[in-house]
Design an enzyme around this catalytic site. Structure first.
Site, PDB file in Angstrom:
ATOM      1  N   ARG A 194       4.507 -56.782 -52.394  1.00 39.36           N
ATOM      2  CA  ARG A 194       4.802 -58.246 -52.794  1.00 39.36           C
ATOM      3  C   ARG A 194       4.717 -59.246 -52.001  1.00 39.36           C
ATOM      4  NH1 ARG A 194       6.771 -54.124 -55.902  1.00 39.36           N
ATOM      5  NH2 ARG A 194       7.695 -54.348 -58.064  1.00 39.36           N
ATOM      6  N   GLY A 198      -0.849 -47.744 -57.889  1.00 40.09           N
ATOM      7  CA  GLY A 198      -0.354 -48.230 -59.502  1.00 40.09           C
ATOM      8  C   GLY A 198       0.166 -49.472 -58.821  1.00 40.09           C
ATOM      9  N   ARG A 221      -4.244 -42.908 -64.447  1.00 37.96           N
ATOM     10  CA  ARG A 221      -2.766 -43.358 -64.917  1.00 37.96           C
ATOM     11  C   ARG A 221      -2.662 -44.274 -66.283  1.00 37.96           C
ATOM     12  NH1 ARG A 221       0.370 -44.311 -59.364  1.00 37.96           N
ATOM     13  NH2 ARG A 221       1.870 -44.415 -60.783  1.00 37.96           N
ATOM     14  N   SER A 279      10.122 -50.023 -66.031  1.00 41.37           N
ATOM     15  CA  SER A 279       9.169 -49.850 -65.151  1.00 41.37           C
ATOM     16  C   SER A 279       8.861 -51.389 -64.369  1.00 41.37           C
ATOM     17  CB  SER A 279       7.905 -49.698 -65.630  1.00 41.37           C
ATOM     18  OG  SER A 279       6.642 -49.920 -64.840  1.00 41.37           O
ATOM     19  N   GLN A 288       6.775 -52.045 -62.506  1.00 42.17           N
ATOM     20  CA  GLN A 288       5.352 -52.609 -62.386  1.00 42.17           C
ATOM     21  C   GLN A 288       5.041 -53.385 -63.629  1.00 42.17           C
ATOM     22  OE1 GLN A 288       3.048 -49.085 -61.260  1.00 42.17           O
ATOM     23  NE2 GLN A 288       3.903 -48.854 -59.357  1.00 42.17           N
ATOM     24  N   ASP A 347      11.045 -42.198 -57.443  1.00 42.68           N
ATOM     25  CA  ASP A 347      10.265 -41.910 -56.650  1.00 42.68           C
ATOM     26  C   ASP A 347      10.902 -40.667 -55.630  1.00 42.68           C
ATOM     27  OD1 ASP A 347       8.194 -43.361 -57.459  1.00 42.68           O
ATOM     28  OD2 ASP A 347       8.655 -44.891 -55.848  1.00 42.68           O
ATOM     29  N   LYS A 381       3.185 -40.280 -62.607  1.00 38.29           N
ATOM     30  CA  LYS A 381       3.217 -40.978 -61.054  1.00 38.29           C
ATOM     31  C   LYS A 381       1.747 -40.430 -60.557  1.00 38.29           C
ATOM     32  CE  LYS A 381       6.950 -42.964 -61.558  1.00 38.29           C
ATOM     33  NZ  LYS A 381       6.874 -44.456 -61.478  1.00 38.29           N
TER      34      LYS A 381
HETATM   35  C1  S3P Z   1       7.124 -49.743 -57.819  1.00 36.21           C
HETATM   36  C2  S3P Z   1       7.564 -49.052 -59.183  1.00 36.21           C
HETATM   37  C3  S3P Z   1       7.577 -47.801 -59.816  1.00 36.21           C
HETATM   38  C4  S3P Z   1       7.599 -46.878 -58.425  1.00 36.21           C
HETATM   39  C5  S3P Z   1       6.520 -46.966 -57.633  1.00 36.21           C
HETATM   40  C6  S3P Z   1       6.512 -48.535 -57.083  1.00 36.21           C
HETATM   41  C7  S3P Z   1       6.983 -51.025 -57.774  1.00 36.21           C
HETATM   42  O1  S3P Z   1       7.031 -47.300 -60.611  1.00 36.21           O
HETATM   43  O2  S3P Z   1       7.451 -45.534 -59.062  1.00 36.21           O
HETATM   44  O3  S3P Z   1       6.252 -46.230 -56.681  1.00 36.21           O
HETATM   45  O4  S3P Z   1       6.599 -51.189 -56.648  1.00 36.21           O
HETATM   46  O5  S3P Z   1       7.052 -51.675 -58.602  1.00 36.21           O
HETATM   47  P1  S3P Z   1       6.983 -47.758 -62.110  1.00 36.21           P
HETATM   48  O6  S3P Z   1       7.232 -49.183 -62.391  1.00 36.21           O
HETATM   49  O7  S3P Z   1       5.945 -47.200 -62.820  1.00 36.21           O
HETATM   50  O8  S3P Z   1       8.193 -47.220 -62.462  1.00 36.21           O
END
Ligand code: S3P
Length: 427
Positions: A19, A88, A116, A161, A163, A315, A342
């Site tokens: 970020r 991801g 994914r 999530s 993300q 995680d 994941k």
């Molecule tokens: C993350 C969010 C999580 C986590 C990933 C990092 C992030 O994923 O599992 O390792 O930095 O926003 P999800 O948003 O898919 O749960």
């Protein structure tokens, strides 16, 4: 195995490191990042923003990165496909930014990344007016994004999530009105905390009497570069927390670890399992809570892990499963179907490898049931290139009879390149 004793300093948090680079790139002026994680995932983020015309200076031996931001509208059209590697977080967050740009872009990653699910961002971004398509029309990357005027929406996310939430909040910076995301339970909130520091108009609220959480953002004209020291990653600390608890006669001090409550579910689970963990020197920096964690060998017992705590430890489930296999009694992990999407299907990779070591474990649709206490024995661990499987089973190896071989062990580079050095230094 005799006791593990000593101090461990954990590298910077992966989520926060990503970020810093992303927000710094679209801010005005310089963002100076200390304790940056130079794992492959975060380097993928640097690579992508460099391809988008951002000058990023790295001194990785000092974990220092300087991002010369060019403002919300300063990115250049990329001259090549953006290579997101195994990450991801890079893929989903950058897609929110790219959806608001006046140029075309394409993102693609490695085999695991490109399998994914991306529908979870394609659908809500499309509702915002974005033009984003799965090139192979299979709901996965490669993703192709072309210019569009974005509109603010309210999105009720079916999954907790960070993300997905962060992707939409970043797209919201480029929308013509407010964008908000409600999630079934609060996922990690680094985007909300950090974007606020960068000057964004962003808020988060909880619904009274419910576990739902909403984050909303209004478009702004400028973000401002920051100086950030990234806390140690609790997801990396988790391996040494587990090691300290399960290896007899151990005492480990894990320094400078982020304990943001949206990430620290593992501490609660360890406590529920009877773990001896003490937080020292608690403080807050840049909105993030930090502490040193003192861990001592403990007699662990089984527990149930379910509901709202799951996003706060998602995680860490591979290494929690290892602790559960060593603990007395039964541990039930449920509401964790997200494990299936994941870097590998972690319900399968965790249970297959635990079984191979002699544990009594049954996979379920949304987690696993582990009857702890069976002696573990060494075997070959099939990581399927999943960094968290390699590290979790390195910890299992410490209490297993005989030798354990971690196949493709170098995959730890994704989030913790110095893992084995730190591990060996404690032995
Ligand atoms: C993350 C969010 C999580 C986590 C990933 C990092 C992030 O994923 O599992 O390792 O930095 O926003 P999800 O948003 O898919 O749960």
């Amino acid at each position: 195995m005799s006791g593990l004793k000593g101090k461990v300093t954990i590298p910077g948090d992966k989520s926060i490191s990503h970020r810093c680079v992303m927000f710094g790139s679209i801010a005005n002026g310089t963002t100076e990042i200390h304790n940056f994680l130079s794992g492959a995932d975060c380097l993928a983020t640097i690579r992508c923003f460099s391809t988008l015309g951002i000058k990023i200076e790295t001194d990785l031996s000092q974990s220092k990165v300087i991002v010369h931001g060019k403002g919300l509208h300063g990115l250049n059209a990329p001259s090549s496909i953006l290579d997101v590697g195994n990450s991801g977080t890079t893929t989903r967050l950058i897609s929110g930014i790219l959806a608001g740009q006046p140029f075309n872009s394409e993102l693609s990653g490695d085999e695991s990344l490109n399998s994914r699910p991306m529908k979870r961002i394609i659908e809500p971004l499309t509702s915002m007016g974005a033009n984003i398509a799965s090139v192979l029309q299979n709901g996965c990357a490669p993703l192709y994004i072309t210019p569009a005027q974005l509109h603010g929406i309210h999105y009720d996310s079916p999954v907790a999530s960070a993300q997905v939430k962060s992707c939409l909040l970043l797209a919201g910076l480029y929308a013509d009105g407010e964008t908000s995301v409600t999630e079934p339970s609060l996922s990690r909130n680094h985007t909300e905390l950090m974007l606020r520091e960068f000057g964004a108009d962003i808020r988060s609220t909880y619904e009274i009497g419910s576990t739902k959480a909403t984050a909303s953002i209004r478009p702004c004209t400028d973000l401002y570069g920051q100086k950030i020291t990234v806390p140690g990653d609790i997801s990396s600390a988790a391996y040494f927390i587990a090691a300290g608890l399960i290896v007899p006669d151990s005492e480990i001090l894990i320094e400078n670890t982020g304990i943001n409550p949206t990430r620290a579910g593992i501490l609660k689970v360890c406590e529920d399992m009877g773990g001896d963990i003490t937080l020292l020197n608690e403080r807050t920096e840049g909105g993030e809570k930090i502490a040193d964690i003192l861990v001592r060998t403990s007699k662990l017992h089984g527990t149930t892990i379910e509901g709202d705590i799951i996003p706060t430890l998602i995680d860490e489930i591979p290494v929690i499963a290892v602790m559960a296999a060593v603990a007395e009694g039964t541990t039930v992990i449920k509401d964790a179907a997200e494990l299936k999407v994941k870097e590998t299907d972690r319900i399968e990779t965790v249970t297959d490898n635990l079984k191979a070591m002699g544990a009594d474990v049954t996979p379920t649709d949304d987690g696993m049931i582990i009857h702890g206490g069976n002696p573990l024995h060494g075997t070959s661990i099939h990581t399927l290139l999943d960094h968290r499987i390699a590290m979790a089973f390195s910890i299992a190896a410490l209490v297993a009879e005989g030798n354990t071989k971690i196949l493709d062990s170098k995959c730890v580079d994704v989030s913790y390149p110095t893992f084995y050095d730190t591990f060996e230094a404690l032995l």
